[in-house]
Design a protein around this motif. Structure first.
Motif, PDB file in Angstrom:
ATOM      1  N   UNK A 315       0.845  -1.191   0.000  1.00 32.56           N
ATOM      2  CA  UNK A 315       0.000   0.000   0.000  1.00 32.56           C
ATOM      3  C   UNK A 315       0.881   1.242   0.000  1.00 32.56           C
ATOM      4  N   UNK A 316       0.333   2.335  -0.511  1.00 30.72           N
ATOM      5  CA  UNK A 316       1.024   3.621  -0.509  1.00 30.72           C
ATOM      6  C   UNK A 316       0.230   4.571   0.386  1.00 30.72           C
ATOM      7  N   UNK A 317       0.925   5.147   1.358  1.00 24.59           N
ATOM      8  CA  UNK A 317       0.290   6.087   2.294  1.00 24.59           C
ATOM      9  C   UNK A 317       1.101   7.381   2.302  1.00 24.59           C
ATOM     10  N   UNK A 318       0.570   8.453   2.857  1.00 29.27           N
ATOM     11  CA  UNK A 318       1.265   9.747   2.798  1.00 29.27           C
ATOM     12  C   UNK A 318       2.687   9.699   3.380  1.00 29.27           C
ATOM     13  N   UNK A 319       3.517  10.622   2.913  1.00 26.05           N
ATOM     14  CA  UNK A 319       4.913  10.669   3.325  1.00 26.05           C
ATOM     15  C   UNK A 319       5.129  10.956   4.793  1.00 26.05           C
ATOM     16  N   UNK A 320       4.151  11.562   5.460  1.00 25.88           N
ATOM     17  CA  UNK A 320       4.347  11.906   6.869  1.00 25.88           C
ATOM     18  C   UNK A 320       4.320  10.675   7.778  1.00 25.88           C
ATOM     19  N   UNK A 321       4.071   9.503   7.214  1.00 19.95           N
ATOM     20  CA  UNK A 321       4.104   8.277   8.007  1.00 19.95           C
ATOM     21  C   UNK A 321       5.531   7.791   8.269  1.00 19.95           C
ATOM     22  N   UNK A 322       6.508   8.320   7.556  1.00 20.16           N
ATOM     23  CA  UNK A 322       7.893   7.857   7.732  1.00 20.16           C
ATOM     24  C   UNK A 322       8.863   9.001   7.460  1.00 20.16           C
ATOM     25  N   UNK A 363      -3.807  -8.668 -11.175  1.00 17.87           N
ATOM     26  CA  UNK A 363      -4.173  -9.000  -9.790  1.00 17.87           C
ATOM     27  C   UNK A 363      -4.634  -7.762  -9.025  1.00 17.87           C
ATOM     28  N   UNK A 364      -5.631  -7.932  -8.197  1.00 16.06           N
ATOM     29  CA  UNK A 364      -6.213  -6.823  -7.438  1.00 16.06           C
ATOM     30  C   UNK A 364      -5.970  -7.044  -5.948  1.00 16.06           C
ATOM     31  N   UNK A 365      -5.462  -6.032  -5.236  1.00 18.73           N
ATOM     32  CA  UNK A 365      -5.236  -6.189  -3.790  1.00 18.73           C
ATOM     33  C   UNK A 365      -6.540  -6.430  -3.053  1.00 18.73           C
ATOM     34  N   UNK A 366      -6.516  -7.369  -2.126  1.00 14.86           N
ATOM     35  CA  UNK A 366      -7.717  -7.656  -1.346  1.00 14.86           C
ATOM     36  C   UNK A 366      -7.820  -6.740  -0.140  1.00 14.86           C
ATOM     37  N   UNK A 367      -9.032  -6.470   0.280  1.00  5.66           N
ATOM     38  CA  UNK A 367      -9.252  -5.587   1.428  1.00  5.66           C
ATOM     39  C   UNK A 367      -8.658  -6.188   2.706  1.00  5.66           C
ATOM     40  N   UNK A 368      -8.681  -7.505   2.821  1.00  2.00           N
ATOM     41  CA  UNK A 368      -8.099  -8.159   3.998  1.00  2.00           C
ATOM     42  C   UNK A 368      -6.597  -7.904   4.082  1.00  2.00           C
ATOM     43  N   UNK A 369      -5.923  -7.971   2.925  1.00  4.42           N
ATOM     44  CA  UNK A 369      -4.477  -7.732   2.903  1.00  4.42           C
ATOM     45  C   UNK A 369      -4.156  -6.286   3.246  1.00  4.42           C
ATOM     46  N   UNK A 370      -4.949  -5.363   2.726  1.00  6.76           N
ATOM     47  CA  UNK A 370      -4.731  -3.942   3.018  1.00  6.76           C
ATOM     48  C   UNK A 370      -4.903  -3.677   4.507  1.00  6.76           C
ATOM     49  N   UNK A 388      -5.282   5.537   9.238  1.00  8.78           N
ATOM     50  CA  UNK A 388      -6.644   5.471   8.723  1.00  8.78           C
ATOM     51  C   UNK A 388      -6.705   4.761   7.375  1.00  8.78           C
ATOM     52  N   UNK A 389      -7.792   4.048   7.155  1.00  8.22           N
ATOM     53  CA  UNK A 389      -7.990   3.378   5.856  1.00  8.22           C
ATOM     54  C   UNK A 389      -8.056   4.411   4.742  1.00  8.22           C
ATOM     55  N   UNK A 390      -8.588   5.575   5.033  1.00  6.69           N
ATOM     56  CA  UNK A 390      -8.693   6.622   4.025  1.00  6.69           C
ATOM     57  C   UNK A 390      -7.370   7.210   3.598  1.00  6.69           C
ATOM     58  N   UNK A 391      -6.297   6.921   4.365  1.00  4.89           N
ATOM     59  CA  UNK A 391      -4.969   7.422   4.005  1.00  4.89           C
ATOM     60  C   UNK A 391      -4.288   6.562   2.937  1.00  4.89           C
ATOM     61  N   UNK A 392      -4.881   5.431   2.605  1.00  2.91           N
ATOM     62  CA  UNK A 392      -4.297   4.571   1.578  1.00  2.91           C
ATOM     63  C   UNK A 392      -4.533   5.212   0.211  1.00  2.91           C
ATOM     64  N   UNK A 393      -3.461   5.728  -0.370  1.00  2.99           N
ATOM     65  CA  UNK A 393      -3.557   6.453  -1.639  1.00  2.99           C
ATOM     66  C   UNK A 393      -3.590   5.517  -2.836  1.00  2.99           C
TER      67      UNK A 393
END
Length: 548
Positions: A315-322, A363-370, A388-393
């Motif tokens: 998954x890709x999330x905002x840069x402020x996570x790291x 292939x499509x990422x599954x919600x369980x994996x995310x 947050x789930x909404x942060x997954x870009x």
């Protein structure tokens, strides 16, 4: 205390043994690399300037009477096989049914690594095969960083420690990783106090259990561009390379001596026009990754599957996570997987999962994996950072073509090694492995192909062979782009790290106003450094990859 001393003594003794046993082999590898670099000067470059257009490449595929080698599959391994073959002075062709690196090779963790967890398993289980796999991968890591410095760089990765007894245990393991790398160790690993760890990775959970951290180095690269650079390099050295060209079926004829049917090429179809044509070759190499068994069944319907596909979701999330230049490794997730947490293109990548899957082109990422990845990230970050789930870009799923092990209960325990097999009809298949070892896999594949088909070939020359854009690149190249072409610094840095020395070609286009491309210097999207000239670049200079 006695237990800690015993652990330290064990680590020192083990490290000394490794250093002594492999010191000579490291020196031999170094000298061998220098010999290969010197051999590069003897290679002919048929296309030092413009590469042939895709139309010209298709014509070469159709009109060449017979190639020595036809590679099917344009991922990292397939492109690597094509580059290895053409630099051995073999007449080489490569076909890919979609875009180069459109599949697994562009859906990795973006790491060039030896495999810390594989070394741990090798030591704990006394598994020599996995140990040698790590050693080989560390050699290939160093080579890849050398031959494509614009696309790759060392990256520090932090391993948080939450129990005092784990500190010497992990320290010994990471130091062993450094020792196995030998002279090719990127930078020495080191221990951090709790305070220093939080200073470098302020998003880390600040609870009382954290006792410190260990930082080690692996490589990070732009996997899609790296794959493309390998394919472009093969084309520059004379390989006939075409994407959107799929194999319809394999061609066969009878061996006059044995009466046996042997593979002698493939019937191909231009996906864009629908036109079909034959490509004759003395040897066909199957490097189709997750689709390995599909091509093998074109050769023999009765053949047994050798690949066990595994889905790896990121998954890709905002840069402020790291932090901008520090990764994180979670060595023991809730279900035993390893999770990386890495900075990438001003964002953060988290992954990966490892679960059985069906082979599919998309292939499509599954919600369980995310959600699994988000949960693991949440366990390591401060409560101040609301995950947050909404942060997954964005999210992607890549299918690893793992080699089937009948004794394994799940794909997590399958060794990431590779196999090279040759069917009764002569089809050469390379399966398994990982991104980091694409070059050595290609070398082994070509060695087997040359021997099996009696090809007249020179030795492998890909160790130290600079990839497209690497020659003439320097860390300060982007400054020249700013000064000479008036580009914004962010755009210049992006072009330099994406195209290397070829960035000047893009910069020149960005200054030209033409009828077909009227505003090529503009950004495609204001928030990102990609410019319109980059759309024109593949048509003008990477023309073998797009229908220009």
């Amino acid at each position: 205390m006695a237990f800690r001393k015993a652990l330290r003594r064990t680590a020192i003794m083990g490290g000394g043994a490794v250093a002594a046993a492999f010191g000579v082999s490291q020196l031999i590898e170094y000298r061998r690399a220098q010999a290969h670099v010197a051999a590069e000067a003897d290679l002919k470059v048929p296309y030092p300037n413009e590469l042939p257009s895709r139309a010209a490449q298709l014509a070469a595929l159709r009109d060449t009477e017979e190639f020595d080698v036809l590679v099917v599959g344009g991922g990292a391994t397939g492109a690597g096989c094509a580059l290895d073959a053409v630099t051995r002075n073999l007449k080489t062709a490569l076909v890919e049914r979609s875009d180069f690196s459109s599949g697994t090779s562009s859906r990795s963790t973006k790491l060039i690594h030896g495999g810390v967890r594989y070394l741990q398993k090798a030591i704990m289980r006394l598994d020599y095969e996995q140990y040698m796999m790590v050693k080989e991968a560390l050699h290939e890591r160093a080579n890849l960083l050398e031959i494509a410095p614009h696309l790759s760089a060392p990256l520090p990765i932090m391993l948080p420690v939450y129990k005092w007894w784990q500190l010497p245990y992990y320290w010994a393991g990471i130091k062993m990783y450094d020792l196995v790398a030998g002279i090719q160790c990127l930078k020495s690993s080191y221990v951090l106090s709790k305070t220093k760890a939080l200073e470098l990775f302020p998003m880390l959970k600040k609870d009382k259990l954290l006792v410190g951290a260990i930082v080690y180095y692996d490589g990070q690269h732009n996997d899609a561009r790296m794959n493309l650079a390998i394919a472009l390099s093969a084309a520059r050295y004379g390989a006939a390379v075409a994407n959107y060209t799929e194999v319809v079926h394999l061609l066969k004829n009878k061996d006059p001596q044995t009466g046996r049917e042997v593979v002698c090429g493939a019937r191909c179809r231009d996906v864009i026009t629908g036109k079909e044509f034959d490509v004759k070759a003395k040897c066909v190499i199957n490097a189709t990754g997750p689709f390995t068994d599909s091509l093998r069944k074109m050769d023999n319907q009765e053949t047994q599957n050798i690949c066990q596909p595994s889905a790896g979701v990121h998954i890709v999330i905002p840069g402020y996570y790291s932090p901008d230049n520090m990764g994180l490794l979670d060595p023991a997730t809730s279900d035993g997987r390893v999770i990386f947490f890495l900075p990438w293109e001003k964002m953060t990548i988290a992954g990966t999962t490892d679960s059985p899957t069906k082979v599919t082109a998309h292939p499509i990422p599954g919600e369980d994996d995310i959600n699994f990845i988000l949960t693991e990230v949440r366990n390591y970050l401060s409560p101040d950072v609301e995950v947050r789930r909404g942060d997954v870009l964005a999210a992607w799923s890549g299918i690893r073509p793992l080699v089937t092990d009948p004794n394994s209960k799940d794909t997590q325990s399958i060794c990431r090694n590779h196999i090279v097999s040759i069917s009764d009809s002569g089809l050469v298949t390379i399966a398994g492995g990982k991104w980091t070892t694409y070059r050595s896999m290609a070398e082994e594949t070509l060695d087997a192909a040359v021997k099996a088909h009696g090809l007249s070939a020179e030795p492998c020359r890909t160790v130290g062979l600079m990839l497209e854009g690497a020659k003439g690149w320097a860390p300060t190249l982007y400054i020249r782009l700013v000064q000479d072409y008036g580009l914004e610094m962010e755009v210049a840095q992006h072009l330099a790290s994406t195209y290397g020395a070829k960035a000047f070609d893009v910069a020149k286009m960005a200054q030209v106003t033409g009828q077909r491309w009227p505003i090529v210097g503009k950004r495609l999207v204001s928030e990102f450094p990609y410019i319109e000239a980059e759309v024109q670049q593949p048509v003008n200079h990477d023309g073998n990859l797009l229908d220009g």
